[in-house]
Motif scaffolding. Structure first.
Motif, mmCIF file in Angstrom:
data_model
loop_
_atom_site.group_PDB
_atom_site.id
_atom_site.type_symbol
_atom_site.label_atom_id
_atom_site.label_comp_id
_atom_site.label_asym_id
_atom_site.label_seq_id
_atom_site.Cartn_x
_atom_site.Cartn_y
_atom_site.Cartn_z
ATOM 1 N N LEU A 229 0.841 -1.192 0.000
ATOM 2 C CA LEU A 229 0.000 0.000 0.000
ATOM 3 C C LEU A 229 0.881 1.248 0.000
ATOM 4 N N ASP A 230 0.296 2.360 -0.318
ATOM 5 C CA ASP A 230 1.032 3.626 -0.355
ATOM 6 C C ASP A 230 1.005 4.255 1.032
ATOM 7 N N ILE A 232 2.878 5.960 4.557
ATOM 8 C CA ILE A 232 3.982 6.835 4.930
ATOM 9 C C ILE A 232 5.148 6.013 5.458
ATOM 10 N N LYS A 233 4.861 5.054 6.310
ATOM 11 C CA LYS A 233 5.889 4.189 6.882
ATOM 12 C C LYS A 233 5.413 2.738 6.848
ATOM 13 N N PRO A 234 5.729 2.027 5.757
ATOM 14 C CA PRO A 234 5.362 0.609 5.693
ATOM 15 C C PRO A 234 6.032 -0.167 6.827
ATOM 16 N N PRO A 235 5.378 -1.176 7.346
ATOM 17 C CA PRO A 235 5.963 -1.915 8.472
ATOM 18 C C PRO A 235 7.165 -2.747 8.055
ATOM 19 N N GLY A 236 8.184 -2.738 8.903
ATOM 20 C CA GLY A 236 9.329 -3.607 8.708
ATOM 21 C C GLY A 236 9.186 -4.867 9.537
ATOM 22 N N VAL A 267 1.790 -2.048 14.795
ATOM 23 C CA VAL A 267 2.491 -2.290 13.526
ATOM 24 C C VAL A 267 2.601 -1.037 12.667
ATOM 25 N N LEU A 268 1.725 -0.064 12.873
ATOM 26 C CA LEU A 268 1.752 1.182 12.105
ATOM 27 C C LEU A 268 1.956 2.354 13.053
ATOM 28 N N LYS A 269 2.685 3.367 12.587
ATOM 29 C CA LYS A 269 3.084 4.450 13.477
ATOM 30 C C LYS A 269 2.567 5.819 13.042
ATOM 31 N N TYR A 270 1.742 5.870 12.029
ATOM 32 C CA TYR A 270 1.157 7.132 11.581
ATOM 33 C C TYR A 270 -0.363 6.997 11.501
ATOM 34 N N ARG A 271 -1.060 8.047 11.965
ATOM 35 C CA ARG A 271 -2.525 8.019 11.941
ATOM 36 C C ARG A 271 -3.049 7.823 10.529
ATOM 37 N N GLU A 272 -2.402 8.472 9.547
ATOM 38 C CA GLU A 272 -2.854 8.343 8.161
ATOM 39 C C GLU A 272 -2.728 6.904 7.661
ATOM 40 N N ASP A 273 -1.651 6.230 8.077
ATOM 41 C CA ASP A 273 -1.455 4.835 7.666
ATOM 42 C C ASP A 273 -2.514 3.933 8.291
ATOM 43 N N ILE A 274 -2.811 4.172 9.572
ATOM 44 C CA ILE A 274 -3.829 3.368 10.250
ATOM 45 C C ILE A 274 -5.183 3.538 9.571
ATOM 46 N N GLU A 275 -5.524 4.785 9.233
ATOM 47 C CA GLU A 275 -6.808 5.033 8.559
ATOM 48 C C GLU A 275 -6.836 4.375 7.188
ATOM 49 N N ARG A 276 -5.723 4.422 6.463
ATOM 50 C CA ARG A 276 -5.637 3.804 5.142
ATOM 51 C C ARG A 276 -5.847 2.291 5.240
#
Length: 281
Positions: A229-230, A232-236, A267-276
């Motif tokens: 997915l696009d 901000i910070k994909p999980p490592g 696993v996700l560290k940005y609110r935008e990523d969580i919403e996505r």
């Protein structure tokens, strides 16, 4: 066997097995890069997304080869006094008082405080990790060139200090900016990829033995989809481990949409990523 009497791996496969014994599962490419760095006594420059295991690789290399691990964490504004050495001024002042102003040996090695770079040069064998070098300034990169090329540093008051056996130097970068060619030319290079789902399952099961094969596979598969997915910070891998540990702590045996949604903060560290991801779920 190296000059210090430590057994060195005879092949990339043997190195991979040694790394696996420490809990680090390296793929063939990374094992080859590590083996060549050891044999050729060349620095190794690792690039890749955050969380793919670059720092953990350096730690595992030290453990697998019986070397001392020395870490220099880079940041903007890092300079020689924090990376290389500093003078112990209080002790120097006491020395002056005790010797009634005799300055002959004021700049003696005993008054020198060794920072990570000097520690690695003076202690053999050692693995020197220069972590996230892309966060440091251009001036610090230039300062590193002597260390990488000659395994030595020059201290104006004492002259050059050179390692008897060069440390295995591993530099990492998350590619927040491009590192200069002059530094890269002195290193072997390897791009560290995210692991395949199968390898990530093995990593999760190795590091978290209490996690079932089924849950590990579900976490690895979900993490792989998130990376596509696009974000901000994909999980490592580090985030996959955190997520699996959180699910295991909650007693989750099967990853459902509800449990995944409730634990995305592991696993996700940005609110935008969580919403996505919630939209996709």
């Amino acid at each position: 066997m190296d000059a210090a009497g430590n057994q060195e791996p005879a092949s990339p496969g043997e190195l991979a097995a040694l790394l696996a014994s420490t809990g680090y599962l390296a793929d063939d490419g990374l094992a080859m890069a590590g083996f060549l760095a050891l044999r050729l006594r060349r620095p190794l420059f690792l690039e890749g997304d955050a969380g793919v295991g670059k720092t953990a690789f350096a730690q595992a290399m030290a453990q697998a080869t019986g070397a001392r691990f020395v870490r220099l964490q880079c940041y903007e504004g890092l300079d020689a006094t924090q990376a290389l050495y500093d003078w112990d001024f209080p002790r120097q002042i006491l020395h002056l008082r005790a010797t009634e102003g005799n300055e002959a040996d004021l700049y003696d090695r005993r008054f020198l405080i060794a920072r990570p770079l000097l520690q690695a040069l003076e202690h053999s064998p050692s693995v020197l990790l220069v972590d996230e070098v892309d966060r440091a300034d251009d001036e610090f990169e230039a300062f590193l060139l002597e260390v990488l090329a000659d395994a030595a540093v020059t201290i104006p008051e004492l002259g050059q200090i050179k390692a008897e056996t060069p440390p295995l130097t591993i530099l990492t970068s998350n590619r927040t900016r491009e590192v200069h060619d002059a530094l890269k030319r002195r290193c072997l290079y390897h791009w560290v990829e995210h692991p395949s789902v199968e390898r990530e399952v093995s990593i999760l099961r190795t590091r978290l033995p209490g996690v079932t094969e089924r849950l590990a596979a579900q976490v690895a598969t979900a993490a792989k989809r998130m990376r596509d997915l696009d974000l901000i910070k994909p999980p490592g891998v580090a985030e996959s481990l955190d997520w699996a540990a959180a699910l295991d702590t909650l007693g989750v045996a099967d990853l459902t949409t509800e449990t995944a949604t409730a634990t995305l903060g592991a696993v996700l560290k940005y609110r935008e990523d969580i919403e996505r991801v919630r939209e996709v779920l």
